[in-house]
Design a protein around this motif. Structure first.
Motif, PDB file in Angstrom:
ATOM      1  N   SER A  70       0.927  -1.221   0.044  1.00  0.00           N
ATOM      2  CA  SER A  70       0.037   0.009  -0.085  1.00  0.00           C
ATOM      3  C   SER A  70       0.857   1.124   0.027  1.00  0.00           C
ATOM      4  CB  SER A  70      -1.006   0.102   1.194  1.00  0.00           C
ATOM      5  OG  SER A  70      -0.470   0.031   2.330  1.00  0.00           O
ATOM      6  N   ASP A  71       2.063   1.376   0.493  1.00  0.00           N
ATOM      7  CA  ASP A  71       2.916   2.299   0.615  1.00  0.00           C
ATOM      8  C   ASP A  71       3.346   2.455  -0.923  1.00  0.00           C
ATOM      9  OD1 ASP A  71       2.751   2.882   3.273  1.00  0.00           O
ATOM     10  OD2 ASP A  71       3.987   1.135   3.571  1.00  0.00           O
TER      11      ASP A  71
ATOM     12  N   GLU B 271       1.980   1.690  -3.409  1.00  0.00           N
ATOM     13  CA  GLU B 271       0.749   2.345  -4.378  1.00  0.00           C
ATOM     14  C   GLU B 271       0.934   3.914  -4.134  1.00  0.00           C
ATOM     15  OE1 GLU B 271      -2.611  -0.808  -5.121  1.00  0.00           O
ATOM     16  OE2 GLU B 271      -2.256  -0.352  -2.794  1.00  0.00           O
ATOM     17  N   GLN B 272       0.860   4.446  -2.675  1.00  0.00           N
ATOM     18  CA  GLN B 272       1.084   5.635  -2.483  1.00  0.00           C
ATOM     19  C   GLN B 272       2.149   6.370  -3.246  1.00  0.00           C
ATOM     20  OE1 GLN B 272       0.881   6.430   1.594  1.00  0.00           O
ATOM     21  NE2 GLN B 272      -1.066   5.389   1.879  1.00  0.00           N
ATOM     22  N   LEU B 273       3.492   5.794  -3.238  1.00  0.00           N
ATOM     23  CA  LEU B 273       4.564   6.507  -4.030  1.00  0.00           C
ATOM     24  C   LEU B 273       4.245   6.673  -5.440  1.00  0.00           C
ATOM     25  CD1 LEU B 273       7.516   4.365  -2.294  1.00  0.00           C
ATOM     26  CD2 LEU B 273       7.109   6.887  -1.983  1.00  0.00           C
TER      27      LEU B 273
ATOM     28  N   GLN C 130       1.232   7.085  -6.845  1.00  0.00           N
ATOM     29  CA  GLN C 130       0.195   7.976  -7.029  1.00  0.00           C
ATOM     30  C   GLN C 130       0.831   9.424  -6.790  1.00  0.00           C
ATOM     31  OE1 GLN C 130      -2.847   6.505  -4.684  1.00  0.00           O
ATOM     32  NE2 GLN C 130      -3.159   4.712  -6.017  1.00  0.00           N
ATOM     33  N   LYS C 131       1.793   9.742  -6.152  1.00  0.00           N
ATOM     34  CA  LYS C 131       2.213  11.011  -5.841  1.00  0.00           C
ATOM     35  C   LYS C 131       2.405  11.874  -7.176  1.00  0.00           C
ATOM     36  CE  LYS C 131       3.797  10.755  -1.246  1.00  0.00           C
ATOM     37  NZ  LYS C 131       4.923  11.117  -0.302  1.00  0.00           N
ATOM     38  N   ASN C 132       2.356  13.005  -7.109  1.00  0.00           N
ATOM     39  CA  ASN C 132       2.435  13.787  -8.420  1.00  0.00           C
ATOM     40  C   ASN C 132       3.286  15.075  -8.213  1.00  0.00           C
ATOM     41  OD1 ASN C 132       0.707  15.554  -7.248  1.00  0.00           O
ATOM     42  ND2 ASN C 132      -0.893  15.605  -8.920  1.00  0.00           N
ATOM     43  N   ASP C 133       4.326  14.927  -7.453  1.00  0.00           N
ATOM     44  CA  ASP C 133       5.126  15.817  -6.865  1.00  0.00           C
ATOM     45  C   ASP C 133       6.618  16.018  -7.791  1.00  0.00           C
ATOM     46  OD1 ASP C 133       6.150  13.845  -5.587  1.00  0.00           O
ATOM     47  OD2 ASP C 133       6.302  14.678  -3.602  1.00  0.00           O
TER      48      ASP C 133
ATOM     49  N   ARG D 192       9.169  10.220 -10.364  1.00  0.00           N
ATOM     50  CA  ARG D 192       9.751   9.178  -9.453  1.00  0.00           C
ATOM     51  C   ARG D 192      10.143   7.991 -10.280  1.00  0.00           C
ATOM     52  NH1 ARG D 192       8.485   9.792  -4.030  1.00  0.00           N
ATOM     53  NH2 ARG D 192       7.018  11.624  -3.652  1.00  0.00           N
TER      54      ARG D 192
ATOM     55  N   GLY E 134       2.866  10.397 -11.368  1.00  0.00           N
ATOM     56  CA  GLY E 134       1.747  10.392 -11.017  1.00  0.00           C
ATOM     57  C   GLY E 134       0.395  10.538 -11.718  1.00  0.00           C
TER      58      GLY E 134
END
Length: 150
Positions: free
Chosen positions: A23-24, A26-28, A30-33, A36, A127
């Protein structure tokens, strides 16, 4: 003399290696900052180890373009000390995680349906757009892939 030793020690110090779940990851993704570059590797995988300097060079050269490199180790949780020693020995400065999800078949398809489970494997994501590669990289080919995200 004391200051010089402190600077040298700090420049090679690795952040703590965090143990994460899928799940972590997946969060990485999805980030759009920024962009990556997430590389799945293991300390026992010779092609993975061989390409790590390529990723470190890329992280250093693209750091001002909002490109970050993240290494996700597939070593077993019980081998965290081995991974820490490896990261220190090779002076890895990018963020390193160890994924604690031993049933790889339950999550590799969620990373990419194209992933057979072989490593090294890399995802490049901003992202919004995501590309997956099940291969080793040299600097030029990795840099070319990154440029598609600008």
């Amino acid at each position: 003399m004391f200051t010089l030793l402190t600077i040298n020690f700090c420049s090679f110090a690795q952040k703590n290696i965090e143990i994460i779940k899928f799940s972590d990851v997946e969060q990485l993704l999805q980030k759009n900052d920024g962009i990556r570059v997430i590389n799945f590797w293991a300390s026992w995988c010779k092609p993975c180890v061989s390409e790590m300097p390529v990723f470190e060079t890329l992280a250093n050269e693209y750091q001002y373009n909002r490109v970050s490199v993240i290494f996700i180790s597939l070593d077993f949780k019980r081998d965290i000390e081995t991974v820490k020693k490896f990261v220190a020995e090779y002076q890895i400065k990018s963020q390193v995680y160890l994924i604690d999800e031993p049933d790889y078949n339950s999550w590799i398809d969620k990373v990419s349906p194209q992933w057979s489970g072989a490593i090294p494997a890399t995802i490049i994501s901003n992202g919004f757009k995501k590309e997956f590669y099940e291969q080793s990289f040299d600097y030029q080919s990795l840099s070319d892939k990154i440029r598609h995200f600008f």
